[in-house]
Scaffold this active site. Structure first.
Site: not given
Ligand code: FAD
Ligand code: SF4
Ligand code: SF4
Ligand code: FES
Lengths: 282, 659
Positions: B13-15, B255, B302, B429, B439
């Site tokens: 994901g983004l992180a 949103s 929220r 996250e 948040r």
């Molecule tokens: C509908 C929605 C709208 C949102 N809108 C906003 C917004 O407008 N602004 C904002 O700031 N935030 C928003 N958020 C929150 C934000 O999108 C998330 O908190 C953020 O994208 C999380 O990113 P991440 O990189 O932490 O994880 P994620 O994007 O969830 O990525 C997780 C990654 O881990 C991998 N993974 C997980 N488990 C395993 C495993 N066991 N083995 C291998 N890989 C694994 C997955 O494949 C994926 O690549 C929104 C959330 C939702 C649900």
């Protein structure tokens, strides 16, 4: 509304309220199955109790919980690919009643509005099947490498803002940039053929999605620096000249990306580029 | 660094992508693992935008410092303050970088980046790309990752599942030296060596059944780290988003930007009013948020909006058509404007409900959305250390400190965003660090990218450090890894041995049924309103489910692409985290941010201005819960009322100041 098994560019046609909505009822799913590469293909039918707002995914989830066919035979859960469940990740693409589309946005009340309607699910045919409805679209991501689908920035340290951009250019780029690599445009394209051998991907038709991405990056101020390489990559075999202009792609793109415009733009750019190359030898 | 040093990033994901790019940029090879092709990660769902101080807001009295102050206040003081300060200070730079990467941010007519209003702020500080901001940001990072992939510095393992962290040593000296993972196509299980492992695996919405999350957000990866000894902090802090469309498979988010662009929340004033929305005159509509919170109106944070909507529907039975739903109304806005600014979510509503929100008000209800809690991480504070914590920061005031990098966190300190296990990091996250008890909208994308970029440097420095130099993962004996591979193979064997291919699987032992029951229970007990009695019942229920799970029966024995195996295995991990969430909710006898205890409705700083930390004990299969001091050295806690007009008398002064 009748079951929409005709290709259509306009998903908005589905926004009228369907007749079957709001009722719990049984819907039949005929599913094309295959246990893995080289294994035989077979069909199974399941009856699923649907609830209001049900979509293909919620029905597949029910089948996973109770993998029993209409004949009462215990079987394995159907395998499929999904992620966002809101038509933005591209994972869940499959062929539904003969039409390629996302299964998460395929609402049962719209695709099978009447009692007794059957829903037919098949994997996409242009990609190797991994299992059941799950296919391997790695070739799409390789295509993005081939065309340098990125902006060549000087690293990720802080160097100030990017270039200014007019709202018009932003609007054009934004639409192109919503391509979720779902593969619908490739499934529908008569020129894009299934190819299991990665060694041959480079010389096989690259398809509408990547052509449109090349245009996206050529439109960006910094992205332009990679323009020549992108056009080079799209000049030879597998490039833009293999598009037969059938325009099927644009009709099935769920993101309404103007693919034929992109193809025309890249086609023109490649022509000019190759003439210039011919004259300058560069 | 030696030639053999490698870093593992789990999650694209983004992180995870931001981390992969940063680490690769330093010349360190990265192995990147993801359940799905990284371009399809859950971050793609984010709609509304990403926060940062900007020139326009600055000239109206906003600042990075105020962004920091808002985030701390929004999170009800539960976040350690130094990391949040650093994040807010970097935010404008993060936006600039994304801009250079080609993110098509919406533009003003002059070609500058456009801004919108978001919850918890009175300033326009949210940058956006249509209503698919997350998708656009993810793609930009996906593209940069692909660039490093083409150069050979990033190797992707997509459709691979992280199973367990590999560690060596005991206690304080314990270090993470790799992972065990499984290819979800071939089902091969194997170890991977690395000198540092970054978990960037997102949230755990699936624990609550239907949420706004993607189907892969099961929290399994974090739960496995937890069971392997990583601490898990503030699990009880679950954000329920006020505005989602309930659906059969998930709840689709509408949103906050819908309210940021002028959306108004209302119900008919008359209970049981069955008239269509457009036939109800203005004075017969109850804009309850605007009435109660004249300052922030529809843009209260929220947790507050969620509880108010919940109260209107569940307690007062004032929901539209007598159901659990309220109107989110945009029909007073120009339809073209809406398409331009909110096209993505307008389309989602049309597609999944069938009505055009430009013409008919949307019907929405709260749904589980985000986990503020997650793996516990630490940091090295930066140079800003005021003698006493500062009071409220009001717009236009000169910030007590400028926005130079390094005030909040020590740049490049190897322990930034590191868990209690050396070399094991948590970004995005899954990291508990930035959002406290709630948040603020559009702060998550920022925290994910900030973690990846800023703490990516920390990862590189850790790998360059003595500990790794003395014993790089590559040099360790294979027994260190084999033990964990055997453990995972045994789990798989147990599950496959349970397969029963005849007759109906009893619901008691059906993994899918257990997961469904868990979702329903967790949603009912651990979300908007919690009470001791209900939580105790929930803990019993989860115990029962765990009991049943120990005898789970599978329905697929395939040695190829066995999705059920993956799902049922993750269900076991979800149960562990669910139990921890419920127990933590019971322990925190106060109300703070998203955690609302009906039996303890007030915030209790004396007892609970503390981080709740869960530690798993494998021997007893018990959760040890303790409380840790919070870093509140920068800002003094104040009541969090958002200027509610019927707030308690002592909070009134603040109400006036804010509205
Ligand atoms: C509908 C929605 C709208 C949102 N809108 C906003 C917004 O407008 N602004 C904002 O700031 N935030 C928003 N958020 C929150 C934000 O999108 C998330 O908190 C953020 O994208 C999380 O990113 P991440 O990189 O932490 O994880 P994620 O994007 O969830 O990525 C997780 C990654 O881990 C991998 N993974 C997980 N488990 C395993 C495993 N066991 N083995 C291998 N890989 C694994 C997955 O494949 C994926 O690549 C929104 C959330 C939702 C649900
Ligand atoms: S226009 Fe070209 S790319 Fe599109 S479907 Fe036809 S042949 Fe394929
Ligand atoms: S161009 Fe459209 S149809 Fe083709 S992959 Fe992208 S989103 Fe899918
Ligand atoms: S699941 Fe993401 S597009 Fe359908």
């Amino acid at each position: 509304m009748v079951a929409d098994n005709t290709p259509s560019a306009d998903n908005a046609q589905e926004t009228s309220t369907p007749e079957g909505s709001g009722r719990a009822r049984k819907v039949r799913f005929r599913i094309k199955r295959c246990e893995g590469p080289g294994k035989p293909v077979y069909w199974q039918t399941f009856a699923v109790q649907t609830e209001p707002g049900a979509n293909i995914i919620s029905c597949l989830q029910k089948i996973a919980e109770h993998p029993v066919t209409v004949e009462g035979e215990r079987t394995t859960p159907v395998t499929w690919d999904s992620g966002c469940l809101e038509e933005v990740c591209g994972a869940c693409t499959m062929v539904i009643n003969g039409r390629v589309r996302q299964s998460c946005s395929a609402l049962i009340d719209r695709i099978a509005p009447n009692d007794g309607d059957e829903v037919v699910l098949e994997p996409m045919s242009k990609f190797p099947v991994i299992r059941d409805l799950w296919v391997d679209r790695q070739r799409m991501f390789e295509a993005l490498k081939k065309i340098d689908a990125w902006v060549p920035i000087d690293g990720t340290y802080s160097l100030g803002a990017g270039p200014k951009e007019s709202p018009e250019t932003q609007a054009t780029r934004y639409v192109l940039s919503t391509c979720m690599s779902c593969g619908c445009c490739l499934e529908a394209c008569p020129q894009y053929l299934k190819e299991e051998d990665p060694a041959k991907w480079d010389s096989s038709f690259i398809g509408a999605a990547a052509l449109s991405q090349a245009r996206l990056f050529n439109l960006h101020e910094t992205g332009k620096q990679g323009r020549k390489d992108r056009l080079d990559a799209l000049m030879g075999p597998g490039g833009v000249s293999e598009c037969g202009n059938a325009q099927n792609c644009v009709k099935v793109c769920p993101k309404h990306i103007p693919l034929t415009e992109s193809i025309a733009a890249i086609g023109r750019a490649v022509t000019v580029h190759s003439i210039a190359k011919w004259f300058t030898g560069k | 660094m030696s030639a053999e040093n490698r870093v593992i990033v789990v999650g694209g994901g983004l992180a995870g992508l931001a981390a992969a790019v940063r680490v690769a940029e330093a010349g360190l090879p990265v192995d990147l693992f993801s359940l799905v092709p990284v371009k399809r990660s859950h971050s793609v769902c984010a709609q509304g935008g990403i926060n940062a101080c900007n020139e326009v807001a600055r000239q109206q009295g906003y600042s990075e410092y105020q962004h920091f102050d808002e985030t701390i206040y929004g999170g009800d003081y539960l976040a350690d303050q130094h990391p949040v300060l650093e994040m807010a200070n970097w935010a404008p730079k993060v936006i600039d970088l994304l801009d250079r990467m080609g993110v098509p941010f919406n533009r003003t007519s002059e070609g500058n980046r456009d801004l919108r209003l978001f919850g918890g702020s009175l300033f326009k500080r949210t940058h956006f790309a249509g209503a698919t901001t997350g998708q656009q940001l993810l793609y930009a990072l996906d593209e940069q990752t692909r660039r490093y992939e083409a150069e050979g510095l990033v190797k992707k393992y997509e459709f691979w599942e992280f199973l367990w962290p590999v560690t060596e040593g005991e206690g304080e000296g314990r270090r993470c030296v790799g992972i065990v993972a499984q290819d979800m196509r071939t089902m091969q299980i194997r170890p991977f060596r690395a000198d540092a492992v970054v978990m960037a695996t997102g949230g755990c919405g699936l624990v609550f059944g239907k949420s706004t999350n993607s189907i892969i957000c099961n929290g399994g990866a974090a739960a496995r780290c937890y069971q392997a000894g990583a601490w898990y902090a503030n699990p009880e802090m679950i954000q329920v988003h006020p505005t989602a469309i309930p659906g059969a498979d998930k709840c689709r988010l509408m949103s906050e930007s819908a309210r940021g662009e002028g959306g108004r929340v209302w119900v008919p004033r008359k209970k049981g009013d069955r008239r269509k929305a457009d036939q109800i005159p203005e004075d017969e509509r109850w804009y309850f948020l605007e009435e109660k919170y004249p300052g922030y109106g529809n843009l209260v944070p929220r947790d507050i909006a969620t509880r108010e909507i919940f109260d209107i529907c569940v307690n007062q039975h004032m929901g539209v058509d007598g159901e659990n739903q309220v109107y989110l109304d945009l029909t007073h806005k120009d339809p073209d404007y809406l398409t331009r600014k909110l096209g993505g979510i307008m389309e989602i509503y049309e597609k999944f409900v069938g009505d055009d929100p430009r013409k008919v008000p949307m019907k929405i209800f709260p749904a589980v959305h985000y986990s503020m809690g997650g793996l516990w991480t630490t940091f090295t504070p930066g140079s800003y250390t005021p003698e006493t914590p500062v009071g409220e920061h009001k717009p236009g005031m000169v910030p007590p400190v400028d926005a130079q990098p390094g005030h909040g966190l020590a740049i490049g300190a190897p322990n930034n965003s590191m868990t209690n296990i050396d070399g094991l990091y948590a970004f995005g996250e899954v990291n508990f660090a930035y959002h406290g008890a709630t948040r603020l909208g559009a702060n998550a994308l920022l925290s994910c990218i900030f973690d990846g970029l800023f703490c990516g440097v920390s990862v590189v420095n850790f790998v360059k450090g003595d500990r790794v130099r003395e014993a790089p993962a590559e040099s360790l004996p294979s027994q260190v890894f084999d033990r964990f591979v055997e453990q995972e193979e045994a789990k798989v064997k147990k599950l496959l041995d349970s397969v029963q291919m005849r007759g109906e699987i009893a619901p008691e032992h059906n993994g899918y049924t257990i997961a469904n029951e868990l979702g329903v229970e967790m949603n009912a007990a651990c979300t908007v309103v919690k009470t001791e009695g209900r939580l105790k019942k929930c803990i019993e229920k989860v115990r029962e489910l765990r009991e049943r799970y120990s005898k789970v029966v599978m329905s697929d024995s395939a040695a190829w692409s066995n999705q059920s195996l993956s799902f049922v295995r993750a269900t076991g991990d979800m149960l562990v985290i669910a139990e921890l969430i419920a127990k933590a909710s019971l322990e925190r006898e106060e109300s703070r941010g998203s955690h609302y205890r009906l039996d303890f409705p007030e915030r209790d700083d004396d007892r609970f201005l503390k981080t709740l930390v869960g530690e798993y004990d494998p021997a007893s299969d018990e959760h040890k819960i303790s409380f840790r001091e919070i870093d509140t050295s920068l800002v003094k806690p104040r009541p969090r009322t958002y200027g509610r007009v019927d707030a308690k008398p002592q909070d009134k002064k603040e109400a006036v100041a804010q509205s």
